[in-house]
Design a protein around this motif. Structure first.
Motif, PDB file in Angstrom:
ATOM      1  N   ALA A  82      -5.466  -3.567   4.736  1.00 30.06           N
ATOM      2  CA  ALA A  82      -5.716  -2.410   5.601  1.00 30.06           C
ATOM      3  C   ALA A  82      -4.591  -1.387   5.482  1.00 30.06           C
ATOM      4  O   ALA A  82      -4.842  -0.178   5.418  1.00 30.06           O
ATOM      5  CB  ALA A  82      -5.878  -2.857   7.049  1.00 30.06           C
ATOM      6  N   GLU A  83      -3.355  -1.861   5.428  1.00 35.86           N
ATOM      7  CA  GLU A  83      -2.223  -0.944   5.327  1.00 35.86           C
ATOM      8  C   GLU A  83      -2.266  -0.139   4.030  1.00 35.86           C
ATOM      9  O   GLU A  83      -2.054   1.076   4.029  1.00 35.86           O
ATOM     10  CB  GLU A  83      -0.912  -1.727   5.408  1.00 35.86           C
ATOM     11  CG  GLU A  83       0.307  -0.851   5.433  1.00 35.86           C
ATOM     12  CD  GLU A  83       1.571  -1.633   5.681  1.00 35.86           C
ATOM     13  OE1 GLU A  83       2.632  -1.159   5.238  1.00 35.86           O
ATOM     14  OE2 GLU A  83       1.511  -2.696   6.314  1.00 35.86           O
ATOM     15  N   GLU A  84      -2.570  -0.811   2.929  1.00 35.66           N
ATOM     16  CA  GLU A  84      -2.649  -0.107   1.644  1.00 35.66           C
ATOM     17  C   GLU A  84      -3.826   0.855   1.607  1.00 35.66           C
ATOM     18  O   GLU A  84      -3.734   1.941   1.040  1.00 35.66           O
ATOM     19  CB  GLU A  84      -2.713  -1.096   0.484  1.00 35.66           C
ATOM     20  CG  GLU A  84      -1.430  -1.887   0.281  1.00 35.66           C
ATOM     21  CD  GLU A  84      -0.216  -0.999   0.066  1.00 35.66           C
ATOM     22  OE1 GLU A  84      -0.297  -0.030  -0.712  1.00 35.66           O
ATOM     23  OE2 GLU A  84       0.828  -1.268   0.684  1.00 35.66           O
ATOM     24  N   MET A  85      -4.941   0.475   2.225  1.00 34.14           N
ATOM     25  CA  MET A  85      -6.109   1.360   2.255  1.00 34.14           C
ATOM     26  C   MET A  85      -5.851   2.589   3.123  1.00 34.14           C
ATOM     27  O   MET A  85      -6.364   3.668   2.839  1.00 34.14           O
ATOM     28  CB  MET A  85      -7.346   0.590   2.732  1.00 34.14           C
ATOM     29  CG  MET A  85      -7.823  -0.435   1.716  1.00 34.14           C
ATOM     30  SD  MET A  85      -9.226  -1.402   2.280  1.00 34.14           S
ATOM     31  CE  MET A  85     -10.554  -0.228   1.990  1.00 34.14           C
ATOM     32  N   ARG A  86      -5.046   2.432   4.166  1.00 34.33           N
ATOM     33  CA  ARG A  86      -4.697   3.592   4.994  1.00 34.33           C
ATOM     34  C   ARG A  86      -3.775   4.550   4.248  1.00 34.33           C
ATOM     35  O   ARG A  86      -3.858   5.762   4.424  1.00 34.33           O
ATOM     36  CB  ARG A  86      -4.001   3.129   6.275  1.00 34.33           C
ATOM     37  CG  ARG A  86      -4.934   2.506   7.273  1.00 34.33           C
ATOM     38  CD  ARG A  86      -4.229   2.117   8.568  1.00 34.33           C
ATOM     39  NE  ARG A  86      -5.065   1.208   9.309  1.00 34.33           N
ATOM     40  CZ  ARG A  86      -4.789  -0.095   9.483  1.00 34.33           C
ATOM     41  NH1 ARG A  86      -3.675  -0.618   9.007  1.00 34.33           N
ATOM     42  NH2 ARG A  86      -5.623  -0.849  10.150  1.00 34.33           N
ATOM     43  N   LYS A  87      -2.885   4.003   3.421  1.00 35.61           N
ATOM     44  CA  LYS A  87      -1.922   4.835   2.692  1.00 35.61           C
ATOM     45  C   LYS A  87      -2.544   5.604   1.541  1.00 35.61           C
ATOM     46  O   LYS A  87      -2.110   6.699   1.226  1.00 35.61           O
ATOM     47  CB  LYS A  87      -0.777   3.967   2.134  1.00 35.61           C
ATOM     48  CG  LYS A  87       0.242   3.581   3.170  1.00 35.61           C
ATOM     49  CD  LYS A  87       1.524   3.125   2.530  1.00 35.61           C
ATOM     50  CE  LYS A  87       1.458   1.699   2.073  1.00 35.61           C
ATOM     51  NZ  LYS A  87       2.733   1.172   1.591  1.00 35.61           N
ATOM     52  N   ASP A  88      -3.541   5.000   0.871  1.00 37.95           N
ATOM     53  CA  ASP A  88      -4.077   5.586  -0.357  1.00 37.95           C
ATOM     54  C   ASP A  88      -5.607   5.567  -0.322  1.00 37.95           C
ATOM     55  O   ASP A  88      -6.215   4.498  -0.310  1.00 37.95           O
ATOM     56  CB  ASP A  88      -3.562   4.798  -1.558  1.00 37.95           C
ATOM     57  CG  ASP A  88      -3.929   5.408  -2.894  1.00 37.95           C
ATOM     58  OD1 ASP A  88      -4.740   6.369  -2.933  1.00 37.95           O
ATOM     59  OD2 ASP A  88      -3.416   4.921  -3.912  1.00 37.95           O
ATOM     60  N   ASP A  89      -6.203   6.740  -0.340  1.00 32.89           N
ATOM     61  CA  ASP A  89      -7.665   6.841  -0.288  1.00 32.89           C
ATOM     62  C   ASP A  89      -8.348   6.312  -1.542  1.00 32.89           C
ATOM     63  O   ASP A  89      -9.564   6.135  -1.557  1.00 32.89           O
ATOM     64  CB  ASP A  89      -8.094   8.294  -0.068  1.00 32.89           C
ATOM     65  CG  ASP A  89      -7.775   8.773   1.335  1.00 32.89           C
ATOM     66  OD1 ASP A  89      -7.605   7.919   2.232  1.00 32.89           O
ATOM     67  OD2 ASP A  89      -7.689   9.999   1.532  1.00 32.89           O
ATOM     68  N   LYS A  90      -7.588   6.059  -2.601  1.00 34.71           N
ATOM     69  CA  LYS A  90      -8.168   5.539  -3.843  1.00 34.71           C
ATOM     70  C   LYS A  90      -8.304   4.019  -3.826  1.00 34.71           C
ATOM     71  O   LYS A  90      -8.962   3.442  -4.687  1.00 34.71           O
ATOM     72  CB  LYS A  90      -7.314   5.952  -5.039  1.00 34.71           C
ATOM     73  CG  LYS A  90      -7.299   7.451  -5.257  1.00 34.71           C
ATOM     74  CD  LYS A  90      -6.411   7.815  -6.416  1.00 34.71           C
ATOM     75  CE  LYS A  90      -6.320   9.321  -6.549  1.00 34.71           C
ATOM     76  NZ  LYS A  90      -5.356   9.719  -7.564  1.00 34.71           N
ATOM     77  N   VAL A  91      -7.687   3.348  -2.882  1.00 36.03           N
ATOM     78  CA  VAL A  91      -7.744   1.883  -2.789  1.00 36.03           C
ATOM     79  C   VAL A  91      -9.079   1.480  -2.174  1.00 36.03           C
ATOM     80  O   VAL A  91      -9.519   2.058  -1.185  1.00 36.03           O
ATOM     81  CB  VAL A  91      -6.579   1.332  -1.937  1.00 36.03           C
ATOM     82  CG1 VAL A  91      -6.698  -0.173  -1.745  1.00 36.03           C
ATOM     83  CG2 VAL A  91      -5.246   1.682  -2.581  1.00 36.03           C
ATOM     84  N   PHE A  92      -9.719   0.481  -2.791  1.00 35.66           N
ATOM     85  CA  PHE A  92     -10.978  -0.033  -2.266  1.00 35.66           C
ATOM     86  C   PHE A  92     -11.027  -1.537  -2.465  1.00 35.66           C
ATOM     87  O   PHE A  92     -10.239  -2.097  -3.206  1.00 35.66           O
ATOM     88  CB  PHE A  92     -12.182   0.656  -2.926  1.00 35.66           C
ATOM     89  CG  PHE A  92     -12.292   0.423  -4.403  1.00 35.66           C
ATOM     90  CD1 PHE A  92     -13.058  -0.620  -4.895  1.00 35.66           C
ATOM     91  CD2 PHE A  92     -11.625   1.253  -5.301  1.00 35.66           C
ATOM     92  CE1 PHE A  92     -13.153  -0.840  -6.259  1.00 35.66           C
ATOM     93  CE2 PHE A  92     -11.727   1.051  -6.657  1.00 35.66           C
ATOM     94  CZ  PHE A  92     -12.489  -0.006  -7.138  1.00 35.66           C
ATOM     95  N   VAL A  93     -11.962  -2.186  -1.790  1.00 35.77           N
ATOM     96  CA  VAL A  93     -12.165  -3.631  -1.891  1.00 35.77           C
ATOM     97  C   VAL A  93     -13.565  -3.856  -2.426  1.00 35.77           C
ATOM     98  O   VAL A  93     -14.521  -3.241  -1.969  1.00 35.77           O
ATOM     99  CB  VAL A  93     -12.016  -4.321  -0.518  1.00 35.77           C
ATOM    100  CG1 VAL A  93     -12.320  -5.800  -0.613  1.00 35.77           C
ATOM    101  CG2 VAL A  93     -10.634  -4.102   0.054  1.00 35.77           C
ATOM    102  N   MET A  94     -13.681  -4.757  -3.403  1.00 37.69           N
ATOM    103  CA  MET A  94     -14.975  -5.068  -3.985  1.00 37.69           C
ATOM    104  C   MET A  94     -15.066  -6.581  -4.176  1.00 37.69           C
ATOM    105  O   MET A  94     -14.121  -7.198  -4.660  1.00 37.69           O
ATOM    106  CB  MET A  94     -15.108  -4.365  -5.343  1.00 37.69           C
ATOM    107  CG  MET A  94     -16.407  -4.638  -6.027  1.00 37.69           C
ATOM    108  SD  MET A  94     -16.653  -3.849  -7.649  1.00 37.69           S
ATOM    109  CE  MET A  94     -15.297  -2.793  -7.900  1.00 37.69           C
ATOM    110  N   GLY A  95     -16.183  -7.176  -3.777  1.00 33.63           N
ATOM    111  CA  GLY A  95     -16.356  -8.610  -3.973  1.00 33.63           C
ATOM    112  C   GLY A  95     -17.613  -9.126  -3.306  1.00 33.63           C
ATOM    113  O   GLY A  95     -18.331  -8.391  -2.625  1.00 33.63           O
ATOM    114  N   GLU A  96     -17.844 -10.406  -3.511  1.00 33.90           N
ATOM    115  CA  GLU A  96     -19.014 -11.048  -2.921  1.00 33.90           C
ATOM    116  C   GLU A  96     -18.808 -11.212  -1.419  1.00 33.90           C
ATOM    117  O   GLU A  96     -17.832 -11.821  -0.992  1.00 33.90           O
ATOM    118  CB  GLU A  96     -19.256 -12.402  -3.572  1.00 33.90           C
ATOM    119  CG  GLU A  96     -19.616 -12.303  -5.035  1.00 33.90           C
ATOM    120  CD  GLU A  96     -19.746 -13.655  -5.703  1.00 33.90           C
ATOM    121  OE1 GLU A  96     -19.511 -14.696  -5.046  1.00 33.90           O
ATOM    122  OE2 GLU A  96     -20.073 -13.680  -6.892  1.00 33.90           O
TER     123      GLU A  96
END
Length: 98
Positions: free
Chosen positions: A47-61
């Protein structure tokens, strides 16, 4: 701060695996000495990294609606939306062929 959590988490994972106790409380290694589970440390770092950088995303099952098998991605879909938290299809064929 997030990199500190991730680095400490990675070191702690090996110890937890050897003990076979994944519910052990993980102690973060910086000033506040807050106690949290490995699951919560990983969720916090994501969550912290996603708040800092709009290019960060999570992908998975099952990381979106189901919030991950171990709830690592709990709350991320609600906070960041489906554009940044992707559920990918479960593909047993690709798992069996590896």
């Amino acid at each position: 701060m997030a990199s500190s959590i991730v680095n400490n988490t990675m070191r702690g994972l090996a110890q937890l695996a050897r003990r076979g106790n994944w519910q052990s409380v993980f102690r973060r290694g910086y000033a506040s000495q807050t106690e949290m589970t490995v699951r919560d440390a990983l969720n916090s770092a994501l969550a912290e990294e996603m708040r800092k950088d709009d290019k960060v995303f999570v992908m998975g099952e099952e990381v979106g609606e189901y919030q991950g098998a171990y709830k690592i991605t709990r709350g991320l879909l609600q906070e960041f939306g489906s554009d940044r938290v992707y559920d990918t299809p479960i593909t047993e064929v690709s798992i069996a062929e590896t």
